[in-house]
Write a protein that holds these residues in place. Structure first.
Motif, PDB file in Angstrom:
ATOM      1  N   PHE A 194       0.860  -1.174   0.000  1.00 43.21           N
ATOM      2  CA  PHE A 194       0.000   0.000   0.000  1.00 43.21           C
ATOM      3  C   PHE A 194       0.905   1.235   0.000  1.00 43.21           C
ATOM      4  CE2 PHE A 194      -3.226  -2.968   1.056  1.00 43.21           C
ATOM      5  CZ  PHE A 194      -4.393  -2.406   0.581  1.00 43.21           C
ATOM      6  N   THR A 195       1.042   1.832  -1.144  1.00 43.92           N
ATOM      7  CA  THR A 195       1.922   3.002  -1.316  1.00 43.92           C
ATOM      8  C   THR A 195       1.059   4.230  -1.558  1.00 43.92           C
ATOM      9  OG1 THR A 195       2.085   2.467  -3.655  1.00 43.92           O
ATOM     10  CG2 THR A 195       3.840   1.648  -2.219  1.00 43.92           C
ATOM     11  N   PRO A 196       1.552   5.357  -1.213  1.00 44.39           N
ATOM     12  CA  PRO A 196       2.834   5.622  -0.544  1.00 44.39           C
ATOM     13  C   PRO A 196       2.836   5.163   0.909  1.00 44.39           C
ATOM     14  CG  PRO A 196       1.575   7.631  -0.739  1.00 44.39           C
ATOM     15  CD  PRO A 196       0.796   6.588  -1.476  1.00 44.39           C
ATOM     16  N   TRP A 233      -0.062  10.556   4.326  1.00 45.70           N
ATOM     17  CA  TRP A 233      -1.164  11.151   5.077  1.00 45.70           C
ATOM     18  C   TRP A 233      -2.217  11.745   4.146  1.00 45.70           C
ATOM     19  CZ3 TRP A 233      -1.385   9.558   9.763  1.00 45.70           C
ATOM     20  CH2 TRP A 233      -0.229   9.208  10.454  1.00 45.70           C
ATOM     21  N   LEU A 234      -1.758  12.276   3.045  1.00 53.65           N
ATOM     22  CA  LEU A 234      -2.742  12.799   2.100  1.00 53.65           C
ATOM     23  C   LEU A 234      -3.562  11.686   1.445  1.00 53.65           C
ATOM     24  CD1 LEU A 234      -0.640  15.586   0.306  1.00 53.65           C
ATOM     25  CD2 LEU A 234      -2.494  15.899   1.961  1.00 53.65           C
ATOM     26  N   THR A 235      -2.934  10.519   1.320  1.00 53.80           N
ATOM     27  CA  THR A 235      -3.633   9.399   0.649  1.00 53.80           C
ATOM     28  C   THR A 235      -4.472   8.570   1.619  1.00 53.80           C
ATOM     29  OG1 THR A 235      -1.856   9.262  -0.981  1.00 53.80           O
ATOM     30  CG2 THR A 235      -3.338   7.352  -0.798  1.00 53.80           C
ATOM     31  N   TRP A 236      -3.890   8.100   2.720  1.00 55.52           N
ATOM     32  CA  TRP A 236      -4.543   7.117   3.583  1.00 55.52           C
ATOM     33  C   TRP A 236      -5.164   7.696   4.848  1.00 55.52           C
ATOM     34  CZ3 TRP A 236      -5.276   3.278   0.700  1.00 55.52           C
ATOM     35  CH2 TRP A 236      -4.347   2.857  -0.221  1.00 55.52           C
ATOM     36  N   HIS A 270      -8.758   7.197   4.578  1.00 56.64           N
ATOM     37  CA  HIS A 270      -9.199   5.789   4.561  1.00 56.64           C
ATOM     38  C   HIS A 270      -8.319   4.979   5.509  1.00 56.64           C
ATOM     39  CE1 HIS A 270     -11.431   6.931   0.953  1.00 56.64           C
ATOM     40  NE2 HIS A 270     -10.288   7.429   0.475  1.00 56.64           N
ATOM     41  N   PRO A 271      -8.452   5.186   6.796  1.00 56.11           N
ATOM     42  CA  PRO A 271      -7.508   4.556   7.740  1.00 56.11           C
ATOM     43  C   PRO A 271      -7.622   3.034   7.780  1.00 56.11           C
ATOM     44  CG  PRO A 271      -9.316   5.609   8.914  1.00 56.11           C
ATOM     45  CD  PRO A 271      -9.463   6.034   7.473  1.00 56.11           C
ATOM     46  N   ASN A 272      -8.786   2.471   7.461  1.00 54.60           N
ATOM     47  CA  ASN A 272      -8.972   1.006   7.566  1.00 54.60           C
ATOM     48  C   ASN A 272      -9.002   0.310   6.209  1.00 54.60           C
ATOM     49  OD1 ASN A 272      -9.219   1.119  10.411  1.00 54.60           O
ATOM     50  ND2 ASN A 272     -11.368   1.742  10.202  1.00 54.60           N
ATOM     51  N   TYR A 273      -8.661   1.032   5.191  1.00 56.28           N
ATOM     52  CA  TYR A 273      -8.780   0.446   3.845  1.00 56.28           C
ATOM     53  C   TYR A 273      -7.860  -0.750   3.671  1.00 56.28           C
ATOM     54  CZ  TYR A 273      -8.992   0.163  -1.224  1.00 56.28           C
ATOM     55  OH  TYR A 273      -9.162  -0.288  -2.512  1.00 56.28           O
ATOM     56  N   ASN A 274      -6.621  -0.614   4.096  1.00 56.63           N
ATOM     57  CA  ASN A 274      -5.660  -1.687   3.864  1.00 56.63           C
ATOM     58  C   ASN A 274      -5.827  -2.868   4.805  1.00 56.63           C
ATOM     59  OD1 ASN A 274      -4.900  -0.336   6.129  1.00 56.63           O
ATOM     60  ND2 ASN A 274      -2.730  -0.209   5.639  1.00 56.63           N
TER      61      ASN A 274
END
Length: 261
Positions: free
Chosen positions: A48-50, A62-65, A68-72
């Motif tokens: 899961f990048t970045p 931080w801008l990406t995830w 969506h904190p629980n996506y991965n």
């Protein structure tokens, strides 16, 4: 000069349009990883990048995830063990098995219905194996498959005697009643077992009627023979004590039989 400028302009526009058609293949690793995760490959949290980077200081992470904190943490592949496509295919297989079960059930109901219809219907009694092998022959006298003349083989005197005494009429009435009951048993909507039992009862009554009729024919023939013998003896020997007054026909017949022994 003007024409040359126009030609150069057209060549420039043509070359620009040709270059614009060259599309660069997208090889962004983030998009590639997401495509692989969603299609078939393992849901690998490490890809899961970045990533958060050193001490979690990567702002792209931080801008990406951050949104969506629980996506991965959840396997979202359509073809995963609990994915929507896997569940859909499982439901399709379950529905196919259910359809097959319903089809077998309906086929069983149809076969049972056809069997019961044939078992109860009076339209197929002629094809019943037991009727074809046994009862049709036994009831031939009633159904017309055999000779039905009740006076066949009898002398005219015996036939006239049976007619005059009403015995022939009695036999025809009893036979017609049995024939009507047999026809009702064959054509009525009835369970096959009950139909066979009806055949059995009617066959017993039919045999009793035939036995009684044969007995009456034999008795009639014997009676006429005794009557002729009595008349002959009376005409030849009118003075015999057997023919004296006050004696019944039975007593006279017994005396004649004793005399002829």
């Amino acid at each position: 000069m003007k024409k040359i400028n126009i030609i150069w302009l057209l060549l420039f526009l043509f070359s620009t349009g040709t270059m614009a058609q060259n599309v660069k293949r997208q090889t962004d690793k983030h998009i590639v990883n997401q495509q692989e995760r969603m299609v078939h490959k393992q849901w690998d949290r490490k890809k899961f990048t970045p990533t958060s980077g050193f001490l979690g200081l990567n702002y792209q992470y931080w801008l990406t995830w951050a949104w969506h904190p629980n996506y991965n943490k959840t396997d979202r592949r359509p073809l995963s063990g609990t994915g929507p496509q896997t569940l859909r295919m499982g439901m399709v297989l379950a529905m196919q098995q259910t359809d097959e079960a319903y089809k077998k059930h309906t086929d069983t109901i149809r076969n049972v219905a056809v069997t019961e219809a044939l078992n109860y219907s009076g339209l197929v009694t002629d094809a019943d194996p037991l009727w074809l092998l046994y009862y049709r022959r036994e009831f031939g006298n009633l159904t017309g498959d055999t000779d039905t003349d009740p006076l066949a083989g009898l002398s005219p005197d015996v036939g006239d005697y049976l007619r005059n005494k009403g015995l022939l009429e009695w036999y025809n009435e009893e036979r017609a009643e049995l024939k009507e009951r047999l026809e009702a048993a064959r054509t009525t909507t009835l369970d096959r077992g009950s139909r066979i039992m009806a055949y059995h009862r009617l066959l017993g009554e039919h045999r009793k009627l035939l036995s009684a009729w044969e007995a009456k024919k034999n008795y009639a023939a014997k009676f006429l023979l005794l009557s002729k013998s009595r008349d002959r003896l009376q005409s030849e020997n009118p003075d015999l004590p057997e023919f004296s007054g006050g004696r019944s026909d039975v007593q006279i017949a017994e005396d004649i039989l004793k005399r002829n022994q």
